[in-house]
Design a protein around this motif. Sequence first.
Motif, PDB file in Angstrom:
ATOM      1  N   ARG A 419      35.261  29.214  48.214  1.00 47.26           N
ATOM      2  CA  ARG A 419      35.593  28.755  46.865  1.00 47.26           C
ATOM      3  C   ARG A 419      36.065  29.906  45.975  1.00 47.26           C
ATOM      4  O   ARG A 419      37.049  29.778  45.241  1.00 47.26           O
ATOM      5  CB  ARG A 419      34.369  28.080  46.235  1.00 47.26           C
ATOM      6  CG  ARG A 419      34.025  26.728  46.827  1.00 47.26           C
ATOM      7  CD  ARG A 419      32.885  26.055  46.077  1.00 47.26           C
ATOM      8  NE  ARG A 419      31.605  26.673  46.358  1.00 47.26           N
ATOM      9  CZ  ARG A 419      30.688  26.171  47.205  1.00 47.26           C
ATOM     10  NH1 ARG A 419      30.942  25.045  47.862  1.00 47.26           N
ATOM     11  NH2 ARG A 419      29.540  26.788  47.392  1.00 47.26           N
ATOM     12  N   GLU A 420      35.363  31.001  46.024  1.00 47.66           N
ATOM     13  CA  GLU A 420      35.670  32.131  45.145  1.00 47.66           C
ATOM     14  C   GLU A 420      36.981  32.808  45.517  1.00 47.66           C
ATOM     15  O   GLU A 420      37.750  33.242  44.644  1.00 47.66           O
ATOM     16  CB  GLU A 420      34.528  33.153  45.202  1.00 47.66           C
ATOM     17  CG  GLU A 420      34.750  34.421  44.403  1.00 47.66           C
ATOM     18  CD  GLU A 420      34.692  34.217  42.897  1.00 47.66           C
ATOM     19  OE1 GLU A 420      35.168  35.114  42.165  1.00 47.66           O
ATOM     20  OE2 GLU A 420      34.167  33.173  42.444  1.00 47.66           O
ATOM     21  N   LEU A 421      37.266  32.916  46.813  1.00 50.30           N
ATOM     22  CA  LEU A 421      38.373  33.743  47.298  1.00 50.30           C
ATOM     23  C   LEU A 421      39.512  32.939  47.888  1.00 50.30           C
ATOM     24  O   LEU A 421      40.364  33.494  48.590  1.00 50.30           O
ATOM     25  CB  LEU A 421      37.848  34.741  48.336  1.00 50.30           C
ATOM     26  CG  LEU A 421      36.734  35.670  47.837  1.00 50.30           C
ATOM     27  CD1 LEU A 421      36.106  36.422  48.996  1.00 50.30           C
ATOM     28  CD2 LEU A 421      37.262  36.629  46.787  1.00 50.30           C
ATOM     29  N   PHE A 422      39.553  31.636  47.621  1.00 56.34           N
ATOM     30  CA  PHE A 422      40.632  30.793  48.135  1.00 56.34           C
ATOM     31  C   PHE A 422      41.988  31.427  47.845  1.00 56.34           C
ATOM     32  O   PHE A 422      42.271  31.847  46.731  1.00 56.34           O
ATOM     33  CB  PHE A 422      40.547  29.406  47.485  1.00 56.34           C
ATOM     34  CG  PHE A 422      41.688  28.488  47.849  1.00 56.34           C
ATOM     35  CD1 PHE A 422      41.732  27.886  49.099  1.00 56.34           C
ATOM     36  CD2 PHE A 422      42.701  28.233  46.941  1.00 56.34           C
ATOM     37  CE1 PHE A 422      42.776  27.041  49.439  1.00 56.34           C
ATOM     38  CE2 PHE A 422      43.755  27.393  47.268  1.00 56.34           C
ATOM     39  CZ  PHE A 422      43.797  26.788  48.522  1.00 56.34           C
ATOM     40  N   LEU A 423      42.809  31.525  48.871  1.00 57.50           N
ATOM     41  CA  LEU A 423      44.178  32.023  48.801  1.00 57.50           C
ATOM     42  C   LEU A 423      44.267  33.544  48.694  1.00 57.50           C
ATOM     43  O   LEU A 423      45.360  34.080  48.559  1.00 57.50           O
ATOM     44  CB  LEU A 423      44.936  31.388  47.622  1.00 57.50           C
ATOM     45  CG  LEU A 423      46.427  31.108  47.829  1.00 57.50           C
ATOM     46  CD1 LEU A 423      46.607  30.054  48.900  1.00 57.50           C
ATOM     47  CD2 LEU A 423      47.090  30.674  46.540  1.00 57.50           C
ATOM     48  N   GLU A 424      43.156  34.246  48.770  1.00 59.46           N
ATOM     49  CA  GLU A 424      43.182  35.703  48.639  1.00 59.46           C
ATOM     50  C   GLU A 424      43.203  36.405  49.990  1.00 59.46           C
ATOM     51  O   GLU A 424      42.896  37.599  50.091  1.00 59.46           O
ATOM     52  CB  GLU A 424      42.010  36.169  47.764  1.00 59.46           C
ATOM     53  CG  GLU A 424      42.137  35.679  46.333  1.00 59.46           C
ATOM     54  CD  GLU A 424      41.015  36.129  45.433  1.00 59.46           C
ATOM     55  OE1 GLU A 424      40.690  37.338  45.421  1.00 59.46           O
ATOM     56  OE2 GLU A 424      40.430  35.269  44.733  1.00 59.46           O
ATOM     57  N   GLN A 425      43.548  35.659  51.038  1.00 59.07           N
ATOM     58  CA  GLN A 425      43.785  36.190  52.369  1.00 59.07           C
ATOM     59  C   GLN A 425      42.550  36.848  52.973  1.00 59.07           C
ATOM     60  O   GLN A 425      42.622  37.873  53.646  1.00 59.07           O
ATOM     61  CB  GLN A 425      44.984  37.153  52.338  1.00 59.07           C
ATOM     62  CG  GLN A 425      46.202  36.506  51.667  1.00 59.07           C
ATOM     63  CD  GLN A 425      47.504  37.186  51.981  1.00 59.07           C
ATOM     64  OE1 GLN A 425      47.874  37.279  53.143  1.00 59.07           O
ATOM     65  NE2 GLN A 425      48.218  37.626  50.963  1.00 59.07           N
TER      66      GLN A 425
END
Length: 485
Positions: A419-425
């Motif tokens: 949830r926190e790092l979605f899309l941050e690879q």
Amino acid sequence: MKKIFISLLISCTLFSCSLLEVDPVSTITSESFWKSPGDARAYLTGIYNKVRSVQNNSLWGEDRGDAFKPGEIGPTSNAWAQSLTESNAPSYRDAFNIIHHTNLLLTKIETLQFTNESEKNRIKAETYFLRAHTYFFLLRIWGGVPIVTEPVLTENVELKPRSSKADVMTLVLSDIDQALSLFPEAGYVNKNFASKPAAYALKADALMWKAKVLNGGSADLTEAIKAIDQVGTSGVDLLPVYADVFDVKKKKNNEIVFSLYFERYETGNLSIATNTTSRTDNLSMAVNLADAATSPNQSRHVYAPSQKARNLYLTNPNDVRYKVAMIDLVDKDGKLVLTQTNKFRGTVYPEDRYFDNDLIVYRWGDLMLLRAEANAALNRIPEALADLNSIRKRAGLDDYSGATGKQAVEKEICDERFRELFLEQKRWFDLVRFHAGGTINIYTEVPNLNNKPGYPLYWPINYNDMVLNDKLEQTEGYTSNVSRN
């Protein structure tokens, strides 16, 4: 001449090289370059450009995970489909190209006369950091890879076999320690460049991989926590508003530890945004189109957020991160047109939107959850929950109130990182780490692995790379069509 030189980054490390590539670069190097300290800094800037180019791709950290489903345009990658083979695997030559240039800079800088020893040490520290960062990237993707610590200066390249994963990790940690010993300041000069806090973040990341994937054990977990604590002394903190972390007008904000610079004219777009947002003309029927980050020219909706990703947010309706992460486009009747990402919105210019957000490598929210993961793995549950709950509070959620057994808390941290790092690879690497640590079964977590038990988690080496280096053996689990005598 310096700009021409930096653009002529060769790609011959570990592979047979054409003299058409080697000779011009060698001539420029010896006759027109490496004359002053400014040449070293210029060369380092060129290396950063190459690092950014390699990292600006969802292929490595997201495609093989569970965050995406096919979008409206495509095509999806073989990595997303979990159908990687020797013939379709991406090459690792660009990464080894970076390593060549770090090796060359570390060699040539000793021939230059610096009046400011701190500047020399800073350049060397950043270079060691980038070499460690690149080898850590290679380690997590391919496992054991050849180790090269000297530049390629002639066409007589000594081809090397793959080193063990343990030996590659040893080099990574050694380079990080070299960087830490050389940085002349404890904090940041510019968050788009490596720093001592960034080196501590990389050290923690590497130690977590060593502890859980390479069976390093509790000592590595403890050292990872100490490294994150060091980052915490550098003045970073959680921003009060989650969306502000990704505001293109607030780059290098107080939560960022290290990011790679993007700017419209200088380098174009952040690909993780362009490949997950839709073309504006495909959404004319959407009544909330004005709320979405779309572009008529830059966007290509290759991937949409998976239902699993959506559900993880929707289990907590008050989670403010949901609307930051993605947006549902609907028509006048409330019917869903499509869902696209919303996190890296870029900048609207008179002629178009450009996705010119920086590529975030490390930020404090990421490191807090990594520290929570390390503490949970050590069965230090109160310490793990302290970081977890800090992240949840910023997201608008109450403290975690579920089961507090080690396995349950580790699973919650794994979900919270999603949830926190979605899309941050980060997702694929998180999945591999939590799988290796026994928290999850990656073959049930990732839909395209559901019917492929035992499918290799490391990547195959590209066929052409295998041909060019007869000492390479293919990654375990893949078939090779390259004959070895």
